[in-house]
Motif scaffolding. Structure first.
Motif, PDB file in Angstrom:
ATOM      1  N   LYS A 262      61.814  16.357  -2.128  1.00 45.02           N
ATOM      2  CA  LYS A 262      62.710  16.511  -0.983  1.00 45.02           C
ATOM      3  C   LYS A 262      61.960  16.588   0.346  1.00 45.02           C
ATOM      4  N   GLY A 263      62.699  16.213   1.402  1.00 45.10           N
ATOM      5  CA  GLY A 263      62.163  16.328   2.757  1.00 45.10           C
ATOM      6  C   GLY A 263      62.468  17.705   3.328  1.00 45.10           C
ATOM      7  N   TYR A 264      62.436  17.794   4.634  1.00 39.13           N
ATOM      8  CA  TYR A 264      62.687  19.082   5.293  1.00 39.13           C
ATOM      9  C   TYR A 264      64.156  19.479   5.161  1.00 39.13           C
ATOM     10  N   SER A 265      64.371  20.781   5.092  1.00 35.47           N
ATOM     11  CA  SER A 265      65.730  21.306   4.964  1.00 35.47           C
ATOM     12  C   SER A 265      65.803  22.659   5.651  1.00 35.47           C
TER      13      SER A 265
ATOM     14  N   ASP B  96      63.289  25.451   5.120  1.00 36.38           N
ATOM     15  CA  ASP B  96      61.969  25.447   5.748  1.00 36.38           C
ATOM     16  C   ASP B  96      61.926  26.218   7.068  1.00 36.38           C
ATOM     17  N   VAL B  97      63.092  26.605   7.579  1.00 33.49           N
ATOM     18  CA  VAL B  97      63.145  27.344   8.837  1.00 33.49           C
ATOM     19  C   VAL B  97      62.431  28.690   8.670  1.00 33.49           C
TER      20      VAL B  97
ATOM     21  N   ALA C  67      59.219  29.039   8.152  1.00 34.68           N
ATOM     22  CA  ALA C  67      58.016  28.934   7.324  1.00 34.68           C
ATOM     23  C   ALA C  67      56.772  29.237   8.156  1.00 34.68           C
TER      24      ALA C  67
ATOM     25  N   THR D 268      51.691  25.846  10.345  1.00 29.64           N
ATOM     26  CA  THR D 268      50.572  25.122   9.746  1.00 29.64           C
ATOM     27  C   THR D 268      49.290  25.438  10.511  1.00 29.64           C
TER      28      THR D 268
ATOM     29  N   TYR E 273      50.823  19.459   7.515  1.00 31.88           N
ATOM     30  CA  TYR E 273      52.162  19.494   6.941  1.00 31.88           C
ATOM     31  C   TYR E 273      52.442  20.693   6.045  1.00 31.88           C
TER      32      TYR E 273
ATOM     33  N   LYS F 148      54.664  20.809   2.583  1.00 32.61           N
ATOM     34  CA  LYS F 148      55.184  19.463   2.317  1.00 32.61           C
ATOM     35  C   LYS F 148      54.060  18.481   1.970  1.00 32.61           C
TER      36      LYS F 148
ATOM     37  N   TYR G 253      53.507  14.053   0.344  1.00 32.63           N
ATOM     38  CA  TYR G 253      52.906  12.973   1.126  1.00 32.63           C
ATOM     39  C   TYR G 253      51.627  12.451   0.473  1.00 32.63           C
TER      40      TYR G 253
END
Length: 308
Positions: free
Chosen positions: A46-49, A52-53, A55, A58, A237, A240, A244
């Motif tokens: 899955k991508g961002y959702s 992820d808020v 988190a 990085t 990233y 995630k 990738y």
């Protein structure tokens, strides 16, 4: 008897009929532990959702200096805390590939692409190997920003390029058999010391075990093995990065397939391997690890002249 079963229409839960209970005992229906693992694995896709808020930031967002884009083995020393030493032997790769006979028809390369496991005894030529390495990880340009960024012949999320290329060479003109590491910044090979290997045969035997008994790959003229240094991607990233990295491996192997098809060579991708054994043959430190220097094998592909 209650359990969770995987069907063509998804997961079902509830009381099972007697014949279904028999299938559970035979291992034909999924137990809850497997179901939970599959659900966890699918999250990787899955991508961002909204989850992820909030988190953790990085390392790039925290202004922590980024990692180098290329791994470098030193003569007689170690590369990035790897357990494998550089031998000091370097093999220059020809940049002039004008003599190679190429198909030149992109559509026919796509239409003709398939996995080929039977290789002829003839060796791969050095310019051919050079071309394949250039096509899969060749660097077009380098830009210095907050980190050094390399632009290559394959796409990579954020141009992070977390993959390294290792070659198990058995039969290439002008190159001694052994294990090599590709330096895309210099377009050359670094020969690695392989302690404990008395000859090519013993090398192939361990490699065959690491590849789950796939002799065709262990004895191929060249076996490409791509490793990942996850932190290169994690720096930008975070959580995630794993998705990738695997996408990058797919891009790279497809370039290998098409480039090989273009010059009349065959390729067979290899995704079945023993992680611990292959990492050991490559000299990587065992995992799991969250260290920035951690490296592990993620994909492989056998290459050779197609046997007619």
């Amino acid at each position: 008897m209650k359990t969770v079963a995987l069907t063509l229409f998804g997961f079902t839960e509830g009381k099972l009929e007697p014949e279904e209970q028999v299938r559970v005992k035979k291992g034909e229906l999924m137990n809850d532990k497997t179901r939970q693992q599959i659900m966890k694995n699918r999250e990787l896709l899955k991508g961002y959702s909204g989850a992820d808020v909030g988190a953790e930031k990085t390392d790039q967002e925290q202004k922590i200096p980024g990692p180098a884009p290329v791994k470098k083995y030193c003569s007689g020393g170690q590369g990035n805390r790897s357990g494998m030493n550089g031998s000091g032997v370097q093999v220059s790769l020809p940049e002039d590939i004008s003599a190679l006979k190429m198909n030149g028809d992109f559509s026919s390369c796509i239409a003709g692409r398939k996995s080929r496991r039977a290789f002829a005894k003839e060796p791969v030529k050095l310019p051919e190997l050079s071309y394949l390495l250039w096509a899969t990880q060749g660097i077009r340009n380098t830009v210095q920003t907050e980190v050094e960024i390399t632009f290559r012949n394959v796409p990579s999320a954020g141009s992070r390029h977390p993959l390294e290329t290792y070659l198990f060479i058995n039969h290439v003109e002008e190159i001694e058999p052994g294990l090599y590491h590709y330096r895309p910044d210099l377009h050359l090979l670094e020969k690695l010391d392989c302690d404990g290997y008395s000859d090519e045969t013993s090398f192939q035997e361990d490699l065959k075990h690491a590849l789950c008994g796939q002799t065709f790959a262990a004895t191929a003229p060249v076996l490409f093995v791509w490793s990942a240094i996850p932190y290169r991607c994690e720096w930008r990233y975070g959580l995630k990065a794993a998705k990738y990295i695997l996408l990058d491996a797919g891009h790279t192997c497809e370039n290998l397939y098409l480039a090989a098809e273009n010059i009349g060579l065959g390729v067979c991708a290899v995704g079945a391997y023993d992680q611990d054994l292959l990492d050991e043959v490559l000299g990587f430190m065992p995992g799991p690890s969250a260290e920035p220097e951690y490296e592990c094998a993620v994909y492989a592909a056998a290459v050779g002249r197609v046997k007619m």
